[in-house]
Design a protein around this motif. Sequence first.
Motif, short mmCIF file in Angstrom:
data_model
loop_
_atom_site.label_atom_id
_atom_site.label_comp_id
_atom_site.label_asym_id
_atom_site.label_seq_id
_atom_site.Cartn_x
_atom_site.Cartn_y
_atom_site.Cartn_z
N ARG A 1 0.85 -1.19 0.00
CA ARG A 1 0.00 0.00 0.00
C ARG A 1 0.89 1.24 0.00
NH1 ARG A 1 -5.10 0.10 1.37
NH2 ARG A 1 -4.98 1.92 2.75
N ALA A 2 0.65 2.13 -0.94
CA ALA A 2 1.36 3.41 -1.00
C ALA A 2 0.52 4.43 -0.25
CB ALA A 2 1.58 3.84 -2.44
N VAL A 3 1.11 5.05 0.75
CA VAL A 3 0.35 6.01 1.57
C VAL A 3 1.17 7.29 1.75
CG1 VAL A 3 -0.82 4.17 2.80
CG2 VAL A 3 1.31 5.11 3.74
N THR A 4 0.46 8.35 2.03
CA THR A 4 1.09 9.63 2.32
C THR A 4 0.69 10.07 3.72
OG1 THR A 4 1.04 10.27 -0.01
CG2 THR A 4 1.33 12.03 1.62
N ILE A 5 1.66 10.32 4.55
CA ILE A 5 1.42 10.71 5.93
C ILE A 5 1.57 12.21 6.05
CG2 ILE A 5 2.16 10.41 8.32
CD1 ILE A 5 0.91 7.92 7.05
N ALA A 6 0.58 12.84 6.66
CA ALA A 6 0.61 14.30 6.81
C ALA A 6 1.60 14.71 7.90
CB ALA A 6 -0.80 14.79 7.15
N ASP A 7 1.91 16.00 7.93
CA ASP A 7 2.79 16.52 8.96
C ASP A 7 2.10 16.44 10.33
OD1 ASP A 7 4.87 17.17 7.27
OD2 ASP A 7 3.99 19.12 6.78
N GLY A 8 2.92 16.19 11.33
CA GLY A 8 2.43 16.31 12.69
C GLY A 8 1.54 15.20 13.18
N VAL A 9 1.64 14.02 12.59
CA VAL A 9 0.79 12.90 13.00
C VAL A 9 1.35 12.26 14.27
CG1 VAL A 9 0.06 10.56 12.37
CG2 VAL A 9 -0.11 12.43 10.71
N ARG A 10 0.46 12.02 15.21
CA ARG A 10 0.85 11.31 16.42
C ARG A 10 -0.19 10.24 16.74
NH1 ARG A 10 4.67 13.64 19.81
NH2 ARG A 10 5.54 15.59 19.02
N VAL A 11 0.27 9.09 17.15
CA VAL A 11 -0.61 7.99 17.53
C VAL A 11 -0.34 7.65 18.99
CG1 VAL A 11 -1.21 5.56 17.14
CG2 VAL A 11 -0.73 7.06 15.19
N ALA A 12 -1.38 7.49 19.76
CA ALA A 12 -1.23 7.21 21.19
C ALA A 12 -0.29 6.04 21.40
CB ALA A 12 -2.60 6.93 21.81
N SER A 13 0.55 6.16 22.40
CA SER A 13 1.54 5.11 22.64
C SER A 13 0.90 3.83 23.15
CB SER A 13 2.60 5.61 23.62
OG SER A 13 1.99 5.93 24.87
N ARG A 14 -0.26 3.96 23.77
CA ARG A 14 -0.93 2.78 24.33
C ARG A 14 -2.42 2.86 24.01
NH1 ARG A 14 0.64 2.44 30.51
NH2 ARG A 14 0.45 0.17 30.19
N GLU A 15 -3.10 1.73 24.12
CA GLU A 15 -4.54 1.71 23.93
C GLU A 15 -5.23 2.55 25.01
OE1 GLU A 15 -2.80 -1.17 24.08
OE2 GLU A 15 -3.10 -2.21 22.17
N VAL A 16 -6.39 3.02 24.73
CA VAL A 16 -7.22 3.68 25.73
C VAL A 16 -7.47 2.69 26.87
CG1 VAL A 16 -9.52 4.63 26.17
CG2 VAL A 16 -8.30 5.19 24.04
N SER A 17 -7.29 3.16 28.07
CA SER A 17 -7.46 2.26 29.22
C SER A 17 -8.91 2.22 29.69
CB SER A 17 -6.56 2.73 30.38
OG SER A 17 -7.08 3.93 30.92
N ALA A 18 -9.18 1.23 30.53
CA ALA A 18 -10.53 1.12 31.10
C ALA A 18 -10.87 2.36 31.91
CB ALA A 18 -10.62 -0.14 31.95
N ALA A 19 -9.88 2.90 32.65
CA ALA A 19 -10.13 4.10 33.46
C ALA A 19 -10.42 5.30 32.56
CB ALA A 19 -8.92 4.37 34.34
N GLU A 20 -9.66 5.44 31.50
CA GLU A 20 -9.89 6.57 30.58
C GLU A 20 -11.27 6.45 29.91
OE1 GLU A 20 -5.14 7.13 29.47
OE2 GLU A 20 -6.45 5.86 28.23
N TYR A 21 -11.64 5.24 29.58
CA TYR A 21 -12.95 5.06 28.94
C TYR A 21 -14.07 5.38 29.92
CZ TYR A 21 -16.60 3.05 26.03
OH TYR A 21 -17.74 2.89 25.27
N ALA A 22 -13.85 5.05 31.20
CA ALA A 22 -14.86 5.37 32.21
C ALA A 22 -15.03 6.89 32.34
CB ALA A 22 -14.46 4.77 33.56
#
Length: 653
Positions: free
Chosen positions: A501-522
């Motif tokens: 897959r050929a993709v283009t990534i925009a400037d300034g992209v950040r992905v959370a280092s960890r999954e959303v936690s149960a506490a954060e979802y609460a």
Amino acid sequence: MSGGFDPLVPRPLDLPTEVPLEEDATGHAEALDEAKILAAPGTQANPPDQATLEQWRSQLHAWREDALARYGTPTRYDAPEAQWANRCFTVAQTWLWDELFFDFDAQAFTPERFLADAQQRFGGLDGVVLWHAYPIIGIDERNQWDFYDVPGLAEAAATLHEHGVAVFVDYNPWDTGTRRAGNTDAEDLATVVRHLNADGVFLDTLKKADPEFVAAMEAARPGIGLEGESKLVTERVADHALSWAQWFADSEIPGVLRARWFERRHMQHHIRRWNRDHAAELRSAWLNGVGVMVWEVVFGVWVGWNARDAAMLRRMLPVQRAMHRWLTEGEWTPLAVCEPPVFASTFELDGVTLYALVNTSSEDVTYTAGPGTWVTFDGPLQHGEAEVIVPAQGVAAMVHIADGAALPLGVADLELEPPVRDSSFPHRRAVRLAAPEWSGPTAGAELVSAWRSGAVPVPAGERVLTVRYRQRETGMYDGAPYVEEWKPLPPRLHDQRTLERAVTIADGVRVASREVSAAEYAQFLAAIGEASDAHVDAADADRPATGVTFARARQFAAWAGGRLPTEDEWQLAATRYGFERRTPAVWNWTESEHSDGRTRFVMLKGGADHKSEGSDWYVDGGVQSPEFALKFLLPGMGVDASPSIGFRVYWEN
């Protein structure tokens, strides 16, 4: 060639079985009992003469009489409550979450919309198989019965019944590695049959059921129709009223379906699921007085019918329904017409004879019959010789009325649909769907800033990604995986594949280092008023939030000031320093919803600790490399929420 076989030609077991002409047919009972199709003699270039045809028919009768003597005359077909099955000419294999059958916006089943489409394109349905679990079963502990536990499904089944359509449920005997509740499969399936008031059971991967299983189903629904896959052995035609004639190769001169010849009330449904041309299946069904399976969404892949074949089915069904008695009780003479490329079976009852004509050539052919009194379905009765045009690759019908015989009610008024020549494949391409706008509250700036500060930056620019996946039957982004192939077998089926897959990534992209936690979802649930507070037990607080639908995961991401990462952004981030997995490891939703108008799917990344064992038909389990992607068909009604799926958030600077 692939894996030692050519997938574009029939396997030996798909081929028709020769009927001996010079020897006692009963001496070949073992082979004939197992046949898919009993082959006709000769070739189109060298067709059989009348004496040969009479000898062939005599041998067919001899085998049948011998088989009836050995196995007994099937009696279950006499039961009034079982009669529906031999009228079930056209059945649709239907994914519960087919966008014709389910409205994702309203989150409601739409059986009437599904039936209206089938009426307009195919001439209506006689049965619908509610296909429920494969290919998403195995994502977690839920077993096949859990996937039938869906709000509104019983009401949808009732609507099908109100329209005179039989309801089938699916049974997957290979599902042995998911949650067990202490019951036998027969007990659990009987519960489903009663709940949905099902008329029949499709036996997936199973030619026949054990007698004890048959008895349990009969107790659940007297007259239930068990439909075995592929060729049903002759001795079990007695207690299986239907079978799906999958991948049956016919002889050059059209032959006879063995199970139908043995028991005229046994209904078979021709199907070659990966074919884009169903003309051969339809012609064989027409000559044998049986039905077909309409299967346009094959485990999430579009294999739609072309206009010519749909019109051919519309020509067949009114005649089959109106002259059902002729097909089940009449005197059947196969190859009563054998004038290549035109062939016909005749079905005679009470002095009225139905001619079921087919044309195997690519040109229209005029067939002349007579003399006599004829119904040709295109005008008033004809006296003397009569002519019909048998369309190229298609079917036609005419009815002979003997002197003194009565014209059957409803037959004279029938008009056959005109043939259609367009056999081009009606392509559908999946397109990516945008996430809905979020109009709810948003998390506080301080909280969002804290999350973003630890996110993994993804370098901007063009990238070419290697993506790995297991083929199965769901394909990937576009197109059917086995076009025009005979049954895909290992190693082609379930093998590992690669795409780029050929993709283009925009400037300034950040992905959370960890999954959303149960506490954060609460915290999110409390913010939108769906929980009284954000408290989560300490033991669970750091676990990934799971059991969250795809839609709700999108909402969380929007509340947190971002969105879900695409599958490509997720993959690139996963190779960067700082990318972590919570415990237990779970698949991650990605911003990758696609639809071709009939099926919705999402790509999952990362794999999970959970792995359902015991069958290749289960979803891939175990933790996977960043390159691996799982095409996950999206169900509705919250069925997509799984303890094996979590999510993380994407932000832009």
